[in-house]
Design an enzyme around this catalytic site. Structure first.
Site, short mmCIF file in Angstrom:
data_model
loop_
_atom_site.label_atom_id
_atom_site.label_comp_id
_atom_site.label_asym_id
_atom_site.label_seq_id
_atom_site.Cartn_x
_atom_site.Cartn_y
_atom_site.Cartn_z
N PHE A 13 0.84 -1.20 0.00
CA PHE A 13 0.00 0.00 0.00
C PHE A 13 0.87 1.25 0.00
O PHE A 13 0.52 2.27 -0.55
CB PHE A 13 -0.92 0.01 1.22
N CYS A 14 2.00 1.17 0.69
CA CYS A 14 2.91 2.32 0.77
C CYS A 14 4.33 1.80 0.82
O CYS A 14 4.65 1.07 1.75
CB CYS A 14 2.60 3.14 2.02
N PRO A 15 5.19 2.09 -0.14
CA PRO A 15 5.02 3.12 -1.17
C PRO A 15 4.13 2.74 -2.34
O PRO A 15 3.77 3.62 -3.13
CB PRO A 15 6.46 3.35 -1.64
N SER B 195 1.21 8.23 -1.66
CA SER B 195 1.14 6.86 -2.16
C SER B 195 -0.09 6.13 -1.61
O SER B 195 -0.69 5.32 -2.31
CB SER B 195 2.42 6.11 -1.81
N SER B 293 6.81 0.67 3.67
CA SER B 293 7.37 1.97 4.07
C SER B 293 8.71 1.82 4.77
O SER B 293 8.88 0.96 5.64
CB SER B 293 6.41 2.65 5.03
#
Lengths: 76, 377
Positions: A13-15, B195, B293
């Site tokens: 989902f992130c990044p 994002s 992340s």
């Protein structure tokens, strides 16, 4: 035939898959291909959109069991 | 069993303390030994740099003595690794020593690499080191007005930093009484302002409400300092009076030099956290190539998983659980409001409306961090 680099961004989902592709392309040579694996159906649109905008080549997209495979060639 | 942890940042420190408690009996009996190698005798609370850049924290508030954070039974050396020799189960250090291990954990983190974009290091302000955050604060203090451009490289540490610094700058200039003389312009590499889709859905209307302009699909290509122009890979250009960059990051040079991973990112199994192809090597935090992340909370949750698993390897000979991709990030929405995003490999985040209470909790966490690093929280 050039070996394809697989960028496994499933569950990211992130990044997220597109950011993973942008980071991955920095480590690739011109002409090399990357296959992004994504569980986000949005990748089928946003990756080709960015690739076109920046001047790389979108080779193709296909979906297998909820995973989108988006192949891109680095052009510059 | 000799457990060697390379890196004394958040992930390495939490893991070392976690293992020291779980393996207390084994360490006392001489059956386990925990060693940490770090590049520094000080430990920095890196998220605090954001506050240093806008003058709301002093740099000395960000540091503690690393030894003081570690359980006494951990063998701690300030002696950075200069070579990983995985086939021999050894590392070589700056002092010339060679350390053997049975289990190795690599938690060497990442560093900003502004030098990868021509003109960026010379012309942009950044806040990823103490030196650059203080320099940015001094520049901001002297800034009288004009166009401030925020630009973002990929990959970068702390995915919320681009939004946070933008919202904090909005309040910073408001407090100085010059917000009407400043145009804040935000650029972002993909087709939305963050994002995380749900975070972007919240942040874009906030930008519009606060009069912050933005441009998406903007990946920096070069900076022309003479004309104060930032150019993108996508072909667009933007003029600036003050350029603030979240530069692309890379892993540590020693990782790349030792052939462990391109650009310093080590190929890592996303659930076991094993380095690919190495059963006795684990990777933690920013150093992995896992598509999540690069954030302190990632290192924290990975360290908890590895703490359970390495202790279980010593006691039972098998790991006991998988890392589920959990990440938790606070999002400062200005100087006095915050929200958060929590997600894992299967669950997207669902950020709530920012509140003062969450901002106060974030400020409290800035102090509670030291309890986290000790492996208590």
């Amino acid at each position: 035939m050039t070996e394809k680099r697989v960028i496994d961004a499933r569950g990211s989902f992130c990044p997220g898959p597109l950011m993973e592709l942008i980071a991955g392309l920095k480590m690739m040579q011109v002409g090399e291909e990357a296959e992004v694996l994504s569980t986000d159906k949005g990748s089928a649109n946003d990756i080709p959109e960015w690739v076109k905008k920046v001047g790389h080549a979108h080779i193709g997209t296909n979906e297998e069991s909820g995973v989108w495979h988006v192949t891109v060639r680095k052009m510059k | 069993m000799k457990i060697l942890i390379v890196g004394g940042g958040m992930g390495g420190t939490i893991l070392a303390n976690n293992l020291a408690r779980r393996l207390q009996g084994e360490v006392k009996a001489g059956k386990a030994r925990i060693t940490m190698l770090s590049a520094s005798d000080r430990h920095m609370y890196q998220p605090g740099l954001l506050y240093v850049a806008v003058g709301s924290m002093a740099p000395d508030e960000l540091y503690r003595d690393q030894r003081s954070l570690l359980e006494p039974c951990i063998n701690f050396h300030v002696d950075p690794v200069t070579e990983f020799m995985l086939d021999a189960n050894q590392v070589k250090t700056q002092s010339g020593r060679v350390f053997d291990y049975d289990v190795l954990v690599i938690a060497t983190g990442s560093r900003m690499a502004p030098e990868t974009i021509p003109g960026l290091a010379e012309n942009a302000e950044t806040f990823y080191t103490e030196e650059t955050a203080v320099k940015m604060l001094k520049t901001l203090r002297e800034f009288k007005g004009g166009k401030v451009v925020i630009t973002v490289g990929v990959p970068h540490k702390c995915p919320m930093a681009p939004l946070e610094i933008t919202f904090m700058l909005n309040d910073y200039f408001k407090d100085r009484g010059i917000r009407d003389k400043v145009q804040l312009h935000y650029t972002y590499p993909i087709g939305r302002v963050h994002s995380l889709e749900n975070v972007a859905k919240w942040a874009a209307p906030e930008f519009e409400r606060l009069g912050i302009t933005y441009e998406t699909f903007f990946n920096m290509k070069e900076v022309d300092g003479a004309t104060k122009t930032l150019k993108s890979e996508e072909g667009s250009e933007v003029k600036y009076d003050l350029l603030i960059a979240i530069p692309a990051h890379r892993g540590q040079e020693v990782v790349e030099k030792s052939g462990l991973g391109q650009n310093g990112w080590i190929p890592t199994n996303r659930t076991s956290l094993n380095m690919e192809g190495r059963n006795n090597v684990f990777v933690l935090g920013d150093t992995t190539n896992i598509p999540i992340s690069k954030a302190g909370s990632t290192a924290h949750f990975e360290a908890e998983t590895l703490g359970d698993n390495i202790a279980a390897l010593v006691k039972l000979g098998i790991p006991v659980r998988e890392y589920d991709g959990k990440v938790f990030c606070f999002i400062e929405a200005g100087k006095d409001r915050a929200t958060y995003a929590m997600f894992d490999y299967n669950t997207p985040p669902d950020p709530k409306a920012p509140s003062k209470a969450l901002h106060w909790f974030k400020l409290a966490y800035n102090k509670l961090y030291w309890t986290s690093a000790r492996g208590l929280l």
